[in-house]
Write a protein that holds these residues in place. Structure first.
Motif, PDB file in Angstrom:
ATOM      1  N   GLY A  33      34.233  41.680  61.716  1.00 29.51           N
ATOM      2  CA  GLY A  33      33.721  41.305  60.410  1.00 29.51           C
ATOM      3  C   GLY A  33      34.653  41.718  59.294  1.00 29.51           C
ATOM      4  O   GLY A  33      35.828  42.001  59.501  1.00 29.51           O
ATOM      5  N   MET A  34      34.091  41.762  58.102  1.00 20.62           N
ATOM      6  CA  MET A  34      34.860  42.118  56.915  1.00 20.62           C
ATOM      7  C   MET A  34      34.440  43.488  56.425  1.00 20.62           C
ATOM      8  O   MET A  34      33.306  43.898  56.607  1.00 20.62           O
ATOM      9  N   THR A  35      35.361  44.158  55.765  1.00 24.69           N
ATOM     10  CA  THR A  35      35.005  45.401  55.100  1.00 24.69           C
ATOM     11  C   THR A  35      34.564  45.077  53.678  1.00 24.69           C
ATOM     12  O   THR A  35      34.712  43.944  53.210  1.00 24.69           O
ATOM     13  N   LEU A  36      34.050  46.041  52.994  1.00 23.10           N
ATOM     14  CA  LEU A  36      33.464  45.828  51.676  1.00 23.10           C
ATOM     15  C   LEU A  36      34.445  45.247  50.668  1.00 23.10           C
ATOM     16  O   LEU A  36      34.103  44.358  49.894  1.00 23.10           O
ATOM     17  N   ASP A  37      35.685  45.718  50.674  1.00 25.34           N
ATOM     18  CA  ASP A  37      36.617  45.295  49.640  1.00 25.34           C
ATOM     19  C   ASP A  37      37.469  44.088  50.023  1.00 25.34           C
ATOM     20  O   ASP A  37      38.269  43.615  49.228  1.00 25.34           O
ATOM     21  N   GLU A  38      37.307  43.559  51.212  1.00 25.54           N
ATOM     22  CA  GLU A  38      38.145  42.432  51.616  1.00 25.54           C
ATOM     23  C   GLU A  38      37.859  41.158  50.827  1.00 25.54           C
ATOM     24  O   GLU A  38      38.750  40.338  50.644  1.00 25.54           O
ATOM     25  N   THR A  39      36.649  40.988  50.364  1.00 21.69           N
ATOM     26  CA  THR A  39      36.348  39.762  49.620  1.00 21.69           C
ATOM     27  C   THR A  39      37.224  39.637  48.381  1.00 21.69           C
ATOM     28  O   THR A  39      37.659  38.540  48.042  1.00 21.69           O
ATOM     29  N   ILE A  41      40.353  40.863  47.901  1.00 20.92           N
ATOM     30  CA  ILE A  41      41.745  40.519  48.210  1.00 20.92           C
ATOM     31  C   ILE A  41      41.840  39.089  48.732  1.00 20.92           C
ATOM     32  O   ILE A  41      42.802  38.385  48.455  1.00 20.92           O
ATOM     33  N   PHE A  42      40.810  38.612  49.441  1.00 21.82           N
ATOM     34  CA  PHE A  42      40.793  37.216  49.867  1.00 21.82           C
ATOM     35  C   PHE A  42      40.704  36.306  48.644  1.00 21.82           C
ATOM     36  O   PHE A  42      41.382  35.291  48.565  1.00 21.82           O
ATOM     37  N   TYR A  43      39.853  36.678  47.684  1.00 19.72           N
ATOM     38  CA  TYR A  43      39.728  35.910  46.445  1.00 19.72           C
ATOM     39  C   TYR A  43      41.054  35.888  45.692  1.00 19.72           C
ATOM     40  O   TYR A  43      41.512  34.837  45.239  1.00 19.72           O
ATOM     41  N   ALA A  44      41.688  37.039  45.566  1.00 14.44           N
ATOM     42  CA  ALA A  44      42.962  37.123  44.845  1.00 14.44           C
ATOM     43  C   ALA A  44      44.033  36.279  45.533  1.00 14.44           C
ATOM     44  O   ALA A  44      44.825  35.606  44.870  1.00 14.44           O
ATOM     45  N   GLY A  45      44.063  36.293  46.848  1.00 12.38           N
ATOM     46  CA  GLY A  45      45.017  35.470  47.577  1.00 12.38           C
ATOM     47  C   GLY A  45      44.756  33.985  47.390  1.00 12.38           C
ATOM     48  O   GLY A  45      45.689  33.197  47.178  1.00 12.38           O
ATOM     49  N   ASP A  46      43.478  33.593  47.447  1.00 13.69           N
ATOM     50  CA  ASP A  46      43.130  32.187  47.223  1.00 13.69           C
ATOM     51  C   ASP A  46      43.522  31.750  45.816  1.00 13.69           C
ATOM     52  O   ASP A  46      44.035  30.651  45.603  1.00 13.69           O
ATOM     53  N   ARG A  47      43.296  32.620  44.859  1.00  8.31           N
ATOM     54  CA  ARG A  47      43.618  32.300  43.470  1.00  8.31           C
ATOM     55  C   ARG A  47      45.135  32.210  43.260  1.00  8.31           C
ATOM     56  O   ARG A  47      45.620  31.337  42.542  1.00  8.31           O
ATOM     57  N   THR A  48      45.896  33.092  43.892  1.00  4.21           N
ATOM     58  CA  THR A  48      47.354  33.048  43.783  1.00  4.21           C
ATOM     59  C   THR A  48      47.900  31.785  44.431  1.00  4.21           C
ATOM     60  O   THR A  48      48.788  31.133  43.882  1.00  4.21           O
ATOM     61  N   LEU A  49      47.365  31.412  45.591  1.00  5.11           N
ATOM     62  CA  LEU A  49      47.794  30.178  46.247  1.00  5.11           C
ATOM     63  C   LEU A  49      47.449  28.968  45.380  1.00  5.11           C
ATOM     64  O   LEU A  49      48.247  28.039  45.258  1.00  5.11           O
ATOM     65  N   PHE A  50      46.290  28.989  44.743  1.00  2.00           N
ATOM     66  CA  PHE A  50      45.913  27.915  43.827  1.00  2.00           C
ATOM     67  C   PHE A  50      46.915  27.820  42.674  1.00  2.00           C
ATOM     68  O   PHE A  50      47.348  26.732  42.299  1.00  2.00           O
ATOM     69  N   PHE A  51      47.294  28.964  42.125  1.00  2.00           N
ATOM     70  CA  PHE A  51      48.277  28.992  41.041  1.00  2.00           C
ATOM     71  C   PHE A  51      49.604  28.372  41.470  1.00  2.00           C
ATOM     72  O   PHE A  51      50.216  27.599  40.729  1.00  2.00           O
ATOM     73  N   ARG A  78      34.625  38.276  43.651  1.00  2.00           N
ATOM     74  CA  ARG A  78      35.243  39.518  43.175  1.00  2.00           C
ATOM     75  C   ARG A  78      34.224  40.627  43.401  1.00  2.00           C
ATOM     76  O   ARG A  78      33.402  40.917  42.547  1.00  2.00           O
ATOM     77  N   PHE A  79      34.265  41.223  44.548  1.00  2.00           N
ATOM     78  CA  PHE A  79      33.254  42.203  44.904  1.00  2.00           C
ATOM     79  C   PHE A  79      33.952  43.404  45.519  1.00  2.00           C
ATOM     80  O   PHE A  79      34.912  43.229  46.257  1.00  2.00           O
ATOM     81  N   PHE A  82      34.463  43.389  39.464  1.00  2.00           N
ATOM     82  CA  PHE A  82      35.090  42.200  38.893  1.00  2.00           C
ATOM     83  C   PHE A  82      36.597  42.368  38.752  1.00  2.00           C
ATOM     84  O   PHE A  82      37.366  41.426  38.923  1.00  2.00           O
ATOM     85  N   ALA A  83      37.047  43.592  38.481  1.00  2.00           N
ATOM     86  CA  ALA A  83      38.472  43.853  38.254  1.00  2.00           C
ATOM     87  C   ALA A  83      39.249  44.116  39.546  1.00  2.00           C
ATOM     88  O   ALA A  83      40.453  44.343  39.498  1.00  2.00           O
ATOM     89  N   ASP A  84      38.603  44.069  40.689  1.00  2.00           N
ATOM     90  CA  ASP A  84      39.295  44.363  41.949  1.00  2.00           C
ATOM     91  C   ASP A  84      40.556  43.538  42.192  1.00  2.00           C
ATOM     92  O   ASP A  84      41.540  44.086  42.678  1.00  2.00           O
ATOM     93  N   PRO A  85      40.589  42.233  41.909  1.00  2.00           N
ATOM     94  CA  PRO A  85      41.823  41.481  42.180  1.00  2.00           C
ATOM     95  C   PRO A  85      43.052  42.022  41.454  1.00  2.00           C
ATOM     96  O   PRO A  85      44.173  41.802  41.893  1.00  2.00           O
ATOM     97  N   TRP A  86      42.876  42.745  40.377  1.00  2.00           N
ATOM     98  CA  TRP A  86      44.011  43.312  39.644  1.00  2.00           C
ATOM     99  C   TRP A  86      44.637  44.482  40.393  1.00  2.00           C
ATOM    100  O   TRP A  86      45.783  44.838  40.155  1.00  2.00           O
ATOM    101  N   HIS A  87      43.884  45.101  41.291  1.00  2.00           N
ATOM    102  CA  HIS A  87      44.344  46.313  41.967  1.00  2.00           C
ATOM    103  C   HIS A  87      45.130  46.046  43.251  1.00  2.00           C
ATOM    104  O   HIS A  87      45.721  46.960  43.792  1.00  2.00           O
ATOM    105  N   TYR A  88      45.079  44.836  43.734  1.00  2.00           N
ATOM    106  CA  TYR A  88      45.704  44.540  45.026  1.00  2.00           C
ATOM    107  C   TYR A  88      47.094  43.968  44.852  1.00  2.00           C
ATOM    108  O   TYR A  88      47.355  43.206  43.932  1.00  2.00           O
TER     109      TYR A  88
END
Length: 114
Positions: A33-39, A41-51, A78-79, A82-88
């Motif tokens: 499964g996923m850990t708590l903070d993986e969502t 980093i997955f969101y940040a990666g999806d957003r970077t690929l979109f960019f 972003r779970f 909300f600011a988690d994607p900035w930390h990865y």
């Protein structure tokens, strides 16, 4: 200088162990499964690929905005913060997003794809 001799049996053994571990990992990936903070980093990666794939969309990489850029979708939030994607770091999330883009549909799951 003389060149050291390569032990072919040791190299073959190491290659077989690595191959067995790869087969095991692919066969059991859906059982993990996923850990708590993986969502995040997955969101940040999806957003970077979109960019990278939509360079003309304004705010495509603006994580501070309270809205998503036009046309962007991700199954991940972003779970827990909300600011988690900035930390990865960017590269691991981007590699996961590209891997999901290439293999996620074939594996049948965005989680397994990442």
């Amino acid at each position: 200088m003389t060149r050291p001799r390569t032990n072919r049996a040791a190299l073959l053994g190491a290659a077989l162990i690595a191959l067995a571990w790869l087969v095991y990992g692919v066969a059991t990936v859906s059982e993990h499964g996923m850990t708590l903070d993986e969502t995040s980093i997955f969101y940040a990666g999806d957003r970077t690929l979109f960019f990278l794939t939509h360079p003309g969309v304004p705010g495509a990489l603006d994580f501070v905005a309270n809205h998503e850029p036009t046309g962007f979708t991700s199954r991940f939030a972003r779970f827990p913060d909300f600011a988690d994607p900035w930390h990865y770091p960017v590269l691991p999330g981007l590699i996961m997003a590209v891997t999901n883009w290439l293999f996620g549909a074939r594996l049948g799951s965005d989680i397994d794809g990442h």
